[in-house]
Design an enzyme around this catalytic site. Sequence first.
Site, short mmCIF file in Angstrom:
data_model
loop_
_atom_site.label_atom_id
_atom_site.label_comp_id
_atom_site.label_asym_id
_atom_site.label_seq_id
_atom_site.Cartn_x
_atom_site.Cartn_y
_atom_site.Cartn_z
CE LYS A 76 -3.18 7.84 -2.72
NZ LYS A 76 -3.64 9.21 -2.48
C1 E4P Z 1 -6.99 9.71 -1.65
O1 E4P Z 1 -5.96 9.14 -1.47
C2 E4P Z 1 -7.21 10.66 -2.73
O2 E4P Z 1 -6.08 11.48 -2.76
C3 E4P Z 1 -8.39 11.56 -2.49
O3 E4P Z 1 -9.18 11.09 -1.42
C4 E4P Z 1 -9.20 11.85 -3.72
O4 E4P Z 1 -10.27 12.69 -3.35
P1 E4P Z 1 -11.08 13.57 -4.40
O5 E4P Z 1 -12.02 12.67 -5.13
O6 E4P Z 1 -11.82 14.55 -3.54
O7 E4P Z 1 -10.08 14.20 -5.31
#
Ligand code: E4P
Length: 218
Positions: free
Chosen positions: A87
Amino acid sequence: MKFFADTANLNQILEVHALGILDGVTTNPSLMAKEGIKGEEAILAHYALLAKEIPGDISAEVIATDYEGIMKEGRRLAKISDNIVVKVPMIKDGIKAISSFTAEGIRTNCTLIFSPGQALIAAKAGASYVSPFIGRIDDIAGDGMNLISQLVNIFTNYGFGTEVLAASVRHPLHIVQCAELGADVVTCPPSVILQLLQHPLTDIGLEKFLADHKKLNG
Ligand code: E4P
């Protein structure tokens, strides 16, 4: 549509996996910190555990923000297991790294996507997934679902292989709307996936069925 669990908590992941509906996991540095997983060895070991327990893609996020650092970290993460997806944040060095990872056959998830232009660049670099953060857009009075619709259209127009991974999901309606729009994947806190199961009329209906059965059968 694929369902990913958006957490680093193994018990919560396994609870959804036990239903037979889980296709993968996404994590980020905040989610790892929430579980108290710190230090390089512990972090790598946790990713290895998730990759072993779940037979789907596990997104593991790099911390570095410079090209060389992202490459070094990403290669190390990718070596853990074939189902690890690196990622990478949506920054200039991140896009350069995604292009290099693509050339090396390492799969990537470009994270922190908030506009169609950002997603288009990530797709052109060969990202396997883009992660538009719909909840965070809604949080600032934007329209996260409109971004999903735009990305699905753009990727369809040009036949990009990049999958739209709707992230920052806050409630079950987000999941249903993503499904209507054709998002490839939703990644959600396990509690939100479990909320999809619930409807008060199901509970009332089941109670009545069981009561009627009991009346005749004791
Ligand atoms: C996705 O890959 C992210 O880790 C996540 O969905 C972020 O979500 P949040 O806005 O609730 O922190």
